[in-house]
Design a protein around this motif. Structure first.
Motif, PDB file in Angstrom:
ATOM      1  N   LYS A 132      15.490  14.013  32.149  1.00 46.48           N
ATOM      2  CA  LYS A 132      16.631  13.324  32.755  1.00 46.48           C
ATOM      3  C   LYS A 132      16.131  11.964  33.229  1.00 46.48           C
ATOM      4  CE  LYS A 132      17.890  14.813  36.860  1.00 46.48           C
ATOM      5  NZ  LYS A 132      18.530  15.528  37.981  1.00 46.48           N
ATOM      6  N   PHE A 133      16.788  10.909  32.768  1.00 49.46           N
ATOM      7  CA  PHE A 133      16.484   9.552  33.224  1.00 49.46           C
ATOM      8  C   PHE A 133      17.530   9.213  34.270  1.00 49.46           C
ATOM      9  CE2 PHE A 133      14.577   9.904  29.121  1.00 49.46           C
ATOM     10  CZ  PHE A 133      13.431   9.138  29.186  1.00 49.46           C
ATOM     11  N   CYS A 134      17.086   8.894  35.483  1.00 45.56           N
ATOM     12  CA  CYS A 134      18.061   8.707  36.561  1.00 45.56           C
ATOM     13  C   CYS A 134      17.604   7.634  37.552  1.00 45.56           C
ATOM     14  CB  CYS A 134      18.307  10.025  37.278  1.00 45.56           C
ATOM     15  SG  CYS A 134      16.828  10.810  37.921  1.00 45.56           S
ATOM     16  N   GLN A 135      18.518   7.322  38.444  1.00 47.78           N
ATOM     17  CA  GLN A 135      18.272   6.350  39.516  1.00 47.78           C
ATOM     18  C   GLN A 135      18.371   7.088  40.854  1.00 47.78           C
ATOM     19  OE1 GLN A 135      17.617   3.086  39.197  1.00 47.78           O
ATOM     20  NE2 GLN A 135      18.135   2.725  37.061  1.00 47.78           N
ATOM     21  N   ASP A 136      17.618   6.630  41.835  1.00 55.75           N
ATOM     22  CA  ASP A 136      17.676   7.253  43.163  1.00 55.75           C
ATOM     23  C   ASP A 136      19.074   7.206  43.770  1.00 55.75           C
ATOM     24  OD1 ASP A 136      15.039   8.011  43.256  1.00 55.75           O
ATOM     25  OD2 ASP A 136      14.373   6.158  44.209  1.00 55.75           O
ATOM     26  N   TRP A 137      19.826   6.155  43.472  1.00 60.00           N
ATOM     27  CA  TRP A 137      21.137   5.967  44.082  1.00 60.00           C
ATOM     28  C   TRP A 137      22.241   6.751  43.372  1.00 60.00           C
ATOM     29  CZ3 TRP A 137      24.123   4.179  40.231  1.00 60.00           C
ATOM     30  CH2 TRP A 137      23.537   3.393  39.227  1.00 60.00           C
ATOM     31  N   CYS A 138      21.925   7.407  42.269  1.00 56.87           N
ATOM     32  CA  CYS A 138      22.933   8.093  41.455  1.00 56.87           C
ATOM     33  C   CYS A 138      23.350   9.420  42.103  1.00 56.87           C
ATOM     34  CB  CYS A 138      22.376   8.337  40.055  1.00 56.87           C
ATOM     35  SG  CYS A 138      23.432   9.339  39.006  1.00 56.87           S
ATOM     36  N   THR A 139      24.614   9.508  42.493  1.00 56.82           N
ATOM     37  CA  THR A 139      25.091  10.743  43.126  1.00 56.82           C
ATOM     38  C   THR A 139      25.136  11.904  42.141  1.00 56.82           C
ATOM     39  OG1 THR A 139      27.380  10.081  42.749  1.00 56.82           O
ATOM     40  CG2 THR A 139      26.432   9.564  44.910  1.00 56.82           C
TER      41      THR A 139
ATOM     42  N   PHE B 113      10.396   1.191  30.720  1.00 60.78           N
ATOM     43  CA  PHE B 113      10.355   2.413  29.927  1.00 60.78           C
ATOM     44  C   PHE B 113      11.771   2.936  29.675  1.00 60.78           C
ATOM     45  CE2 PHE B 113       9.474   7.090  29.618  1.00 60.78           C
ATOM     46  CZ  PHE B 113       8.781   7.033  28.416  1.00 60.78           C
ATOM     47  N   CYS B 114      12.599   2.910  30.709  1.00 60.04           N
ATOM     48  CA  CYS B 114      13.991   3.355  30.566  1.00 60.04           C
ATOM     49  C   CYS B 114      14.760   2.413  29.642  1.00 60.04           C
ATOM     50  CB  CYS B 114      14.665   3.438  31.928  1.00 60.04           C
ATOM     51  SG  CYS B 114      14.000   4.784  32.953  1.00 60.04           S
ATOM     52  N   LYS B 115      14.507   1.130  29.783  1.00 61.19           N
ATOM     53  CA  LYS B 115      15.204   0.145  28.955  1.00 61.19           C
ATOM     54  C   LYS B 115      14.862   0.337  27.477  1.00 61.19           C
ATOM     55  CE  LYS B 115      16.175  -4.776  28.730  1.00 61.19           C
ATOM     56  NZ  LYS B 115      15.914  -6.090  29.305  1.00 61.19           N
ATOM     57  N   GLU B 116      13.589   0.625  27.174  1.00 67.74           N
ATOM     58  CA  GLU B 116      13.152   0.872  25.794  1.00 67.74           C
ATOM     59  C   GLU B 116      13.920   2.028  25.157  1.00 67.74           C
ATOM     60  OE1 GLU B 116       8.982   1.712  25.985  1.00 67.74           O
ATOM     61  OE2 GLU B 116       8.481  -0.299  26.689  1.00 67.74           O
ATOM     62  N   ARG B 117      14.345   2.984  25.965  1.00 69.41           N
ATOM     63  CA  ARG B 117      15.030   4.167  25.464  1.00 69.41           C
ATOM     64  C   ARG B 117      16.548   4.086  25.588  1.00 69.41           C
ATOM     65  NH1 ARG B 117      10.442   4.912  25.558  1.00 69.41           N
ATOM     66  NH2 ARG B 117       9.380   6.519  24.435  1.00 69.41           N
ATOM     67  N   GLY B 118      17.038   2.963  26.053  1.00 67.32           N
ATOM     68  CA  GLY B 118      18.484   2.824  26.234  1.00 67.32           C
ATOM     69  C   GLY B 118      18.997   3.642  27.394  1.00 67.32           C
ATOM     70  N   ALA B 119      18.101   4.024  28.287  1.00 67.04           N
ATOM     71  CA  ALA B 119      18.471   4.858  29.427  1.00 67.04           C
ATOM     72  C   ALA B 119      18.733   4.021  30.667  1.00 67.04           C
ATOM     73  CB  ALA B 119      17.368   5.880  29.710  1.00 67.04           C
ATOM     74  N   ASP B 120      18.872   2.725  30.500  1.00 70.27           N
ATOM     75  CA  ASP B 120      19.099   1.836  31.639  1.00 70.27           C
ATOM     76  C   ASP B 120      20.570   1.425  31.751  1.00 70.27           C
ATOM     77  OD1 ASP B 120      19.033   0.355  29.270  1.00 70.27           O
ATOM     78  OD2 ASP B 120      18.353  -1.451  30.295  1.00 70.27           O
TER      79      ASP B 120
ATOM     80  N   TRP C  98      13.025  16.081  23.293  1.00 68.36           N
ATOM     81  CA  TRP C  98      12.037  15.919  22.244  1.00 68.36           C
ATOM     82  C   TRP C  98      11.886  17.255  21.542  1.00 68.36           C
ATOM     83  CZ3 TRP C  98      12.404  12.912  26.303  1.00 68.36           C
ATOM     84  CH2 TRP C  98      12.106  11.546  26.167  1.00 68.36           C
ATOM     85  N   LYS C  99      12.021  17.224  20.223  1.00 67.54           N
ATOM     86  CA  LYS C  99      11.829  18.425  19.418  1.00 67.54           C
ATOM     87  C   LYS C  99      10.880  18.065  18.286  1.00 67.54           C
ATOM     88  CE  LYS C  99      14.122  22.135  17.015  1.00 67.54           C
ATOM     89  NZ  LYS C  99      15.364  22.823  16.735  1.00 67.54           N
ATOM     90  N   ASN C 100       9.787  18.792  18.207  1.00 68.39           N
ATOM     91  CA  ASN C 100       8.754  18.535  17.195  1.00 68.39           C
ATOM     92  C   ASN C 100       8.305  17.072  17.222  1.00 68.39           C
ATOM     93  OD1 ASN C 100       8.877  21.209  16.305  1.00 68.39           O
ATOM     94  ND2 ASN C 100      10.571  20.744  14.949  1.00 68.39           N
ATOM     95  N   GLY C 101       8.200  16.510  18.427  1.00 67.38           N
ATOM     96  CA  GLY C 101       7.705  15.146  18.590  1.00 67.38           C
ATOM     97  C   GLY C 101       8.729  14.047  18.369  1.00 67.38           C
ATOM     98  N   VAL C 102       9.969  14.416  18.047  1.00 62.30           N
ATOM     99  CA  VAL C 102      11.005  13.426  17.765  1.00 62.30           C
ATOM    100  C   VAL C 102      11.980  13.364  18.943  1.00 62.30           C
ATOM    101  CG1 VAL C 102      12.860  12.749  16.183  1.00 62.30           C
ATOM    102  CG2 VAL C 102      10.800  13.853  15.290  1.00 62.30           C
ATOM    103  N   GLU C 103      12.274  12.155  19.388  1.00 59.24           N
ATOM    104  CA  GLU C 103      13.153  11.929  20.536  1.00 59.24           C
ATOM    105  C   GLU C 103      14.622  11.917  20.090  1.00 59.24           C
ATOM    106  OE1 GLU C 103      13.732   8.448  23.939  1.00 59.24           O
ATOM    107  OE2 GLU C 103      12.047   8.368  22.576  1.00 59.24           O
ATOM    108  N   HIS C 104      15.477  12.577  20.890  1.00 60.49           N
ATOM    109  CA  HIS C 104      16.914  12.641  20.612  1.00 60.49           C
ATOM    110  C   HIS C 104      17.688  12.430  21.907  1.00 60.49           C
ATOM    111  CE1 HIS C 104      16.071  14.599  16.717  1.00 60.49           C
ATOM    112  NE2 HIS C 104      15.142  15.261  17.385  1.00 60.49           N
ATOM    113  N   LYS C 105      18.879  11.886  21.799  1.00 60.67           N
ATOM    114  CA  LYS C 105      19.762  11.780  22.963  1.00 60.67           C
ATOM    115  C   LYS C 105      20.562  13.080  23.064  1.00 60.67           C
ATOM    116  CE  LYS C 105      23.285   9.071  25.138  1.00 60.67           C
ATOM    117  NZ  LYS C 105      23.118   7.980  25.999  1.00 60.67           N
ATOM    118  N   TYR C 106      20.612  13.645  24.259  1.00 62.82           N
ATOM    119  CA  TYR C 106      21.369  14.874  24.491  1.00 62.82           C
ATOM    120  C   TYR C 106      22.814  14.501  24.807  1.00 62.82           C
ATOM    121  CZ  TYR C 106      22.945  19.211  26.654  1.00 62.82           C
ATOM    122  OH  TYR C 106      23.649  20.345  26.976  1.00 62.82           O
ATOM    123  N   ASN C 107      23.740  15.027  24.012  1.00 62.08           N
ATOM    124  CA  ASN C 107      25.157  14.728  24.202  1.00 62.08           C
ATOM    125  C   ASN C 107      25.968  15.957  24.565  1.00 62.08           C
ATOM    126  OD1 ASN C 107      25.036  11.907  23.573  1.00 62.08           O
ATOM    127  ND2 ASN C 107      24.714  12.489  21.444  1.00 62.08           N
TER     128      ASN C 107
END
Length: 197
Positions: A43-50, A83-90, A99-108
């Motif tokens: 989970k990529f998150c911010q401290d201020w995120c409710t 790091f978050c920006k590189e992954r579009g998590a910003d 990550w499955k078998n070393g490959v990164e995926h977005k969970y939808n």
């Protein structure tokens, strides 16, 4: 009184953050986990995120449930901005990737505890890990690995598709687990073959 309330609330939230079973990851520690070959969810998150705060209890339960199977963690995007920006998590306050078998995926998928538990158990948990076959695979699973390791990828993909068609919510849990273990084995064999090329 108001100051005392806010101080107490802040200390309580700090206690929750420090006592969480979910590991806080950095870019370096996450890269190490991925290199280890384990599947995982972050989970990529911010401290201020409710929403992050509100879902933390479910995330901790998931981390406790899955700790021997996969890695579950979170990245504080306030600390790991690049790091978050590189992954579009910003883009927002809350993003889940896996990550499955070393490959990164977005969970939808659904972010409820039961839906994520099912996702972890069916998609990420590797009951039989080929790299650790002697200690993680049953005798039958080891036989399945040996049988399919000598086949060509096209045949493996056909078998994988056949097994996926057989799996349904109406199946007995034991049969569904058997099918999922076999599809996971095929996924691992195919991944290993593609890595060798």
């Amino acid at each position: 009184m108001t100051m005392r309330f806010y101080l107490s609330a802040a200390l309580f939230l700090l206690f929750l953050r420090l006592s969480t079973p979910t590991e806080e990851l950095t870019s370096a520690s996450l890269k190490q986990l991925v290199k280890s070959g384990k599947n995982g969810m972050v989970k990529f998150c911010q401290d201020w995120c409710t929403k992050c705060t509100r879902t933390q209890e479910d995330w901790d339960k998931l981390a406790t449930l899955a700790k021997d199977k996969i890695f579950i963690g979170y990245v504080n995007c306030g600390k790991e901005k690049e790091f978050c920006k590189e992954r579009g998590a910003d883009k927002g306050c809350y993003t889940i990737q896996y990550w499955k078998n070393g490959v990164e995926h977005k969970y939808n998928g659904s972010q409820g505890y039961h839906a994520m538990t099912k996702f972890v158990n069916t998609m990420l948990s590797q009951k039989c890990q080929i790299a650790l076959m002697d200690s993680t695979c049953s005798v039958k699973a080891q036989g399945y690995v040996q049988k399919w390791s000598s086949k060509i990828i096209t045949d493996m993909k056909k078998e994988h598709a056949r097994l996926k068609r057989l799996d349904s919510p109406d199946l007995a849990p034991e049969l569904s687990d058997w099918i999922q273990e076999r599809t996971s084995i095929l996924d691992q064999i195919i991944y290993n073959l593609k890595s060798e090329v």
